[in-house]
Design a protein around this motif. Structure first.
Motif, PDB file in Angstrom:
ATOM      1  N   GLN A 177     -30.315  39.161 -19.661  1.00 39.87           N
ATOM      2  CA  GLN A 177     -30.206  37.724 -19.280  1.00 39.87           C
ATOM      3  C   GLN A 177     -31.532  37.262 -18.771  1.00 39.87           C
ATOM      4  N   PHE A 213     -31.667  30.380 -21.829  1.00 45.46           N
ATOM      5  CA  PHE A 213     -30.382  30.730 -22.885  1.00 45.46           C
ATOM      6  C   PHE A 213     -29.272  30.624 -21.963  1.00 45.46           C
ATOM      7  N   LYS A 214     -28.322  29.723 -22.687  1.00 44.45           N
ATOM      8  CA  LYS A 214     -27.062  29.670 -21.986  1.00 44.45           C
ATOM      9  C   LYS A 214     -26.159  30.959 -22.192  1.00 44.45           C
ATOM     10  N   VAL A 215     -25.509  31.085 -21.057  1.00 44.05           N
ATOM     11  CA  VAL A 215     -24.733  32.615 -21.136  1.00 44.05           C
ATOM     12  C   VAL A 215     -23.346  32.179 -21.138  1.00 44.05           C
ATOM     13  N   PHE A 216     -22.727  32.905 -22.256  1.00 43.31           N
ATOM     14  CA  PHE A 216     -21.266  32.746 -22.467  1.00 43.31           C
ATOM     15  C   PHE A 216     -20.771  34.640 -22.357  1.00 43.31           C
ATOM     16  N   GLN A 268     -20.703  32.901 -33.302  1.00 38.17           N
ATOM     17  CA  GLN A 268     -21.929  31.799 -33.475  1.00 38.17           C
ATOM     18  C   GLN A 268     -21.489  30.509 -34.148  1.00 38.17           C
ATOM     19  N   LEU A 284     -20.085  28.099 -31.496  1.00 36.30           N
ATOM     20  CA  LEU A 284     -21.250  27.474 -30.358  1.00 36.30           C
ATOM     21  C   LEU A 284     -22.404  26.633 -31.085  1.00 36.30           C
ATOM     22  N   HIS A 328     -25.301  23.983 -29.233  1.00 36.13           N
ATOM     23  CA  HIS A 328     -26.319  24.537 -28.504  1.00 36.13           C
ATOM     24  C   HIS A 328     -27.304  25.390 -29.239  1.00 36.13           C
ATOM     25  N   ARG A 347     -29.681  27.407 -27.807  1.00 39.75           N
ATOM     26  CA  ARG A 347     -30.307  28.886 -27.502  1.00 39.75           C
ATOM     27  C   ARG A 347     -29.100  29.356 -26.428  1.00 39.75           C
ATOM     28  N   PHE A 348     -28.495  30.347 -27.007  1.00 39.29           N
ATOM     29  CA  PHE A 348     -27.591  31.128 -26.265  1.00 39.29           C
ATOM     30  C   PHE A 348     -27.431  32.557 -26.450  1.00 39.29           C
ATOM     31  N   VAL A 408     -23.950  35.411 -26.213  1.00 43.32           N
ATOM     32  CA  VAL A 408     -22.705  35.853 -25.975  1.00 43.32           C
ATOM     33  C   VAL A 408     -22.495  37.380 -25.416  1.00 43.32           C
ATOM     34  N   LYS A 449     -31.185  31.196 -31.449  1.00 42.81           N
ATOM     35  CA  LYS A 449     -32.000  30.392 -30.955  1.00 42.81           C
ATOM     36  C   LYS A 449     -32.028  29.369 -32.376  1.00 42.81           C
TER      37      LYS A 449
END
Ligand code: DAH
Length: 346
Positions: free
Chosen positions: A32, A38-41, A88, A91, A96, A98-99, A101, A126
């Motif tokens: 991270q 990047f958004k974190v899930f 994928q 989201l 979204h 940039r993330f 998971v 991304k």
């Protein structure tokens, strides 16, 4: 219809990747830190639809990964995710760009020091808006990001890295990254340019982007020198307390108890898959089984019947096993293998 054993169901929700100071959490945080914007899930439920896990990712109908011999089905339309790629599409659909998971993944597989029915992955994605980049730029950016990540994880600027062509149904081109570690090439991750039809199906027609998937156990075992994947599930303070600093340290094995090998031979029926045997042994012996190896295969010259001989190694990570205890487990395996897999013992 469900082929999820109680022992596996009991691990759903442990979320090792979210446990503070667990080695998988330490690795997750480092990843991270590398992808700061990047958004974190990290709390998406592992129960997903067959559509999420396979269909929406272009996985062919007859692909081996869809088979109940390889995947845990909850019912005909739902599985325990086999990879974090299963998220994928949803989201991307939510918009979204940039993330990451993080999550627990589930596969029916062999039994040894690096395989366990539950493991953890991170998926990274991304994307760029329409017309902003070519595939070449996407690949350049992907390689740069992942090489940077790897060098920071291994804290080594000189790390030897190589890229190998690969195939994944959801990316094209697809690549795997390998790093040179202690004289071996270690396969670290899969990645590629997201297939255009996936982006289009998610309402992102004309966009471009990359995706990657990394197994967290492989990285943590390498970085911390953790010799057996079962250790991640250990609640023994002698394991967990070693990581209290949150730093990458070298794990000190606190014990090695004697292994108890037991062989079992049987004639296999026509519809037989070794994964069913591995699941059965795991279900009976839990974490007391360290390794199961097919040591001999034999086809009877007259009857054409096939026989398998497996060597099961029983060993606990935190205590000595009693002979009687191992004998009981082995006896239960012998009974169940006849009762549930329809084999004939030799
Ligand atoms: N889902 C793949 C697996 O579990 C890993 C992977 C490969 C993910 C390539 C990706 C990718 O996003 O582009 O084996």
């Amino acid at each position: 219809m469900s082929n999820v054993p109680a022992g596996v169901a009991a691990l759903v929700g442990r979320n090792l990747h979210k446990q503070p100071l667990h080695p998988l959490n330490i690795v997750s945080r480092r990843i991270q830190n590398h992808f700061r914007d990047f958004k974190v899930f990290d709390d998406l439920a592992p129960q997903v639809s067959v559509a999420q896990c396979f269909d929406q990712l272009n996985v062919p109908q007859d692909h081996i990964s869809r088979k109940p011999s390889d995947t845990f089905y909850l019912d005909a339309l739902h599985v325990l995710r086999t990879h974090t790629s299963a998220h994928q599409n949803q989201l991307l659909m939510q918009g979204h760009e940039r993330f990451l998971v993080f999550g627990d993944c589930y596969r029916r597989d062999q039994i040894d020091a690096t395989h366990y029915p539950v493991f953890h992955q991170v998926e990274g994605v991304k994307t760029w808006r329409k017309g902003q980049v070519t595939d070449e730029t996407v690949i350049e950016d992907l390689k740069q990001n992942l090489e940077g990540l790897t060098k920071s994880l291994f804290q080594n600027r000189e790390l030897e890295i190589r890229w190998v062509d690969a195939y994944f149904p959801f990316t094209h081109p697809s690549l795997e990254m390998e790093v040179r570690f202690r004289d071996d090439w270690l396969e670290l991750l899969g990645c590629g340019v997201i297939q255009k039809n996936i982006l289009a199906n998610c309402g992102r027609e004309g966009e471009n982007g990359w995706a990657f998937g990394i197994g967290l156990e492989r990285i943590a075992m390498t970085l911390f020198s953790i010799p057996d994947i079962r250790l991640f599930w250990s609640q023994d303070p002698r394991f967990i307390n070693q990581f209290a600093s949150g730093e990458v340290i070298q794990f000190q094995p606190y014990s090695k108890f004697p292994p108890c090998p037991k062989d079992i031979s049987f004639w296999i029926p026509e519809l037989y898959n070794s994964n069913d045997f591995y699941a059965l042994v795991r279900d009976i012996a839990g974490d007391l089984v360290e390794n199961v190896e097919l040591v001999d295969e034999f086809t009877h010259p007259k009857t054409n019947r096939q026989s398998h001989c497996y060597r099961i190694i029983y060993r606990s990570m935190d205590r000595s096993l009693l002979n009687s205890e191992v004998n009981d487990l082995q006896e239960k395996v012998r009974q169940d293998v006849v009762g549930t897999l329809g084999v004939e013992l030799r």
